[in-house]
Design an enzyme around this catalytic site. Structure first.
Site, mmCIF file in Angstrom:
data_model
loop_
_atom_site.group_PDB
_atom_site.id
_atom_site.type_symbol
_atom_site.label_atom_id
_atom_site.label_comp_id
_atom_site.label_asym_id
_atom_site.label_seq_id
_atom_site.Cartn_x
_atom_site.Cartn_y
_atom_site.Cartn_z
ATOM 1 C CB CYS A 115 49.824 35.412 28.901
ATOM 2 S SG CYS A 115 48.762 35.980 30.102
ATOM 3 C CG HIS A 249 53.197 37.011 28.620
ATOM 4 N ND1 HIS A 249 52.746 37.832 28.358
ATOM 5 C CD2 HIS A 249 52.679 36.621 30.243
ATOM 6 C CE1 HIS A 249 51.993 38.115 29.438
ATOM 7 N NE2 HIS A 249 52.245 37.063 30.118
ATOM 8 C CG ASN A 279 50.074 40.251 31.651
ATOM 9 O OD1 ASN A 279 49.960 39.845 30.755
ATOM 10 N ND2 ASN A 279 50.200 39.145 33.007
HETATM 11 O O1 UT7 Z 1 51.047 35.868 31.988
HETATM 12 C C1 UT7 Z 1 51.383 34.489 33.131
HETATM 13 C C2 UT7 Z 1 50.061 35.836 34.061
HETATM 14 N N1 UT7 Z 1 51.089 35.871 35.425
HETATM 15 C C3 UT7 Z 1 51.850 35.530 35.571
HETATM 16 O O2 UT7 Z 1 52.802 35.742 35.357
HETATM 17 C C4 UT7 Z 1 52.301 36.070 37.800
HETATM 18 C C5 UT7 Z 1 52.273 35.601 38.600
HETATM 19 N N2 UT7 Z 1 53.049 35.491 39.533
HETATM 20 C C6 UT7 Z 1 53.427 37.132 39.946
HETATM 21 O O3 UT7 Z 1 54.241 37.500 39.708
HETATM 22 C C7 UT7 Z 1 53.532 37.372 41.482
HETATM 23 O O4 UT7 Z 1 53.402 35.602 42.335
HETATM 24 C C8 UT7 Z 1 53.347 38.115 41.698
HETATM 25 C C9 UT7 Z 1 52.781 39.988 41.154
HETATM 26 C C10 UT7 Z 1 51.297 37.994 41.305
HETATM 27 C C11 UT7 Z 1 53.036 38.699 43.671
HETATM 28 O O5 UT7 Z 1 54.525 38.230 44.189
HETATM 29 P P1 UT7 Z 1 54.515 37.861 44.885
HETATM 30 O O6 UT7 Z 1 55.842 37.921 45.387
HETATM 31 O O7 UT7 Z 1 54.766 36.373 44.705
HETATM 32 O O8 UT7 Z 1 53.675 38.398 46.459
HETATM 33 P P2 UT7 Z 1 52.601 37.148 47.219
HETATM 34 O O9 UT7 Z 1 51.711 36.687 46.355
HETATM 35 O O10 UT7 Z 1 54.089 36.708 47.632
HETATM 36 O O11 UT7 Z 1 52.173 38.308 48.503
HETATM 37 C C12 UT7 Z 1 53.194 39.492 49.499
HETATM 38 C C13 UT7 Z 1 52.659 39.529 50.130
HETATM 39 C C14 UT7 Z 1 51.020 39.324 50.733
HETATM 40 O O12 UT7 Z 1 51.362 39.814 52.202
HETATM 41 P P3 UT7 Z 1 50.994 39.083 53.424
HETATM 42 O O13 UT7 Z 1 50.456 37.512 52.905
HETATM 43 O O14 UT7 Z 1 52.862 38.805 53.225
HETATM 44 O O15 UT7 Z 1 51.452 39.694 54.818
HETATM 45 C C15 UT7 Z 1 49.916 39.822 49.627
HETATM 46 O O16 UT7 Z 1 48.749 40.115 50.605
HETATM 47 O O17 UT7 Z 1 52.115 41.220 49.072
HETATM 48 C C16 UT7 Z 1 50.936 41.555 49.350
HETATM 49 N N3 UT7 Z 1 50.172 41.953 48.508
HETATM 50 C C17 UT7 Z 1 49.879 42.760 47.818
HETATM 51 N N4 UT7 Z 1 50.168 43.731 48.736
HETATM 52 C C18 UT7 Z 1 50.361 45.478 48.276
HETATM 53 C C19 UT7 Z 1 49.680 40.920 46.907
HETATM 54 N N5 UT7 Z 1 49.182 41.970 46.494
HETATM 55 C C20 UT7 Z 1 49.464 43.597 46.657
HETATM 56 C C21 UT7 Z 1 49.475 44.130 46.109
HETATM 57 N N6 UT7 Z 1 50.168 45.675 47.143
HETATM 58 N N7 UT7 Z 1 48.852 44.847 44.738
#
Ligand code: UT7
Length: 322
Positions: A115, A249, A279
């Site tokens: 990225c 980004h 992204n």
């Molecule tokens: O370019 C650089 C690379 N990438 C990034 O910068 C991404 C960095 N990370 C993020 O943007 C965030 O961490 C995410 C958007 C990927 C995830 O958001 P989060 O607030 O950190 O969520 P999480 O991973 O803590 O997940 C929360 C919940 C989980 O369920 P439980 O364990 O609480 O029951 C996940 O399983 O959300 C669930 N979940 C989803 N639910 C619905 C994860 N993905 C999804 C989804 N739809 N697509």
């Protein structure tokens, strides 16, 4: 060090025609428009058509950047393509783009900083030109990330989109007031397995899919971004209040807002496209730059900060007098 300077003469963008909304994704993966918007700010992403390659996207963006500068391919000495999704393992997608643009001269290579690829590419072109290796470079960020996603993995497949952006970078004439004023690049490979593909030519002889510990990436992102932005500001003698535009980004709206808050940035100065593009990895910064130039926000003379952070981890920032 040299007293030479380079500047961004123009930018150009290309997005594939097909738009995929969150609602459309929710029909095939266990997700919802509400979750995606709340956690990331993404509403939709563009996805390349079958047979539409990273080099097609990159060549189209490069052509638009050259048209916007009023120059032709004969005026370019160097093509750098930042990409994680090359057409082939080799040759470089930059070489294929060269062919698609009808260029027989100059040099061309790909740059892999995920990225952060465009920010790394701008720094590379800046150094090459200042060291006498040409007058004008095309720096392209082009991605078809849709091809390396696991479309059954809701934690990654909702986050990315395809697209390309390009910039014409040119050696400034003595006395020119605009230019790339300062740059900071960083990497820490100890984090490589937080965001990676589970395959590749040397390890599995296959392509692999994007794997990410999203929460871990998120945890480091704001600190890494603000670190390089502060470094670039300190080096150039400007403060955050001097910025006209902050072009980050576009990975997640919450990361963009978190970095802005920590830096004390006026939110009105932040360019955001993640809602429309998701992204797009190395393409995200030049796509956002292109959007803000096209709609008249970024103008000649403005002070613009670009930054990115991604796989590796890699991160970097550059301060530009437009
Ligand atoms: O370019 C650089 C690379 N990438 C990034 O910068 C991404 C960095 N990370 C993020 O943007 C965030 O961490 C995410 C958007 C990927 C995830 O958001 P989060 O607030 O950190 O969520 P999480 O991973 O803590 O997940 C929360 C919940 C989980 O369920 P439980 O364990 O609480 O029951 C996940 O399983 O959300 C669930 N979940 C989803 N639910 C619905 C994860 N993905 C999804 C989804 N739809 N697509």
């Amino acid at each position: 060090m040299t007293d030479k300077r380079t500047f961004i003469r123009s930018v150009g963008a290309y997005l594939p025609a097909r738009v995929v909304s969150n609602e459309e994704l929710a029909k095939t993966v266990d997700t919802s428009d509400e979750w995606i918007q709340q956690r990331t700010g993404i509403r939709q992403r563009h996805v390349a058509a079958e047979g539409e390659l990273t080099s097609d996207l990159g060549a189209a963006a490069a052509k638009r950047a050259m048209d916007n500068a009023g120059i032709e391919i004969a005026d370019i000495d160097l093509v750098i393509c930042a990409t994680t999704t090359p057409d082939l393992t080799f040759p470089a997608t930059a070489a294929v783009i060269q062919q698609k643009l009808g260029m027989h001269h100059g040099a061309a290579f790909d740059l892999q900083a995920v990225c952060s690829g465009f920010v790394y590419g701008v720094a590379t072109a800046d150094s090459f030109l200042k060291n006498g290796l040409g007058t004008r470079a095309l720096v392209i960020g082009a991605e078809t990330t849709s091809r390396i996603l696991d479309w059954n993995d809701r934690t990654t497949c909702v986050l990315f989109g395809d697209g390309a952006g390009a910039a014409v970078i040119e050696l400034a004439k003595p006395g020119e007031d605009r230019g790339i004023l300062a740059t900071a690049l960083r990497a820490d490979g100890h984090f490589w397995n937080k965001l990676y593909t589970d395959g590749g030519p040397s390890s599995t002889q296959s392509l692999g899919h994007v794997r990410m510990e999203g929460r871990e990436v998120f945890r480091h992102a704001v600190g890494m971004i603000t670190d390089v932005v502060d470094k670039v500001l300190a080096e150039s003698g400007y403060t955050i209040a001097d910025l006209d535009w902050f072009v980050p980004h576009q990975a997640n709206r919450r990361i963009i807002d978190g970095a802005g808050d920590k830096l004390g940035l006026d939110p009105a100065k932040v360019v955001v496209t993640v809602d429309r593009h998701a992204n797009t990895s190395a393409a995200s910064v030049p796509l956002a730059l292109s959007a803000a130039v096209a709609d008249g926000r970024i103008k000649r003379g403005d002070l613009v900060m670009i930054e990115a952070m991604g796989g590796g981890f890699t991160w970097g920032a550059s301060l530009i007098r437009w």
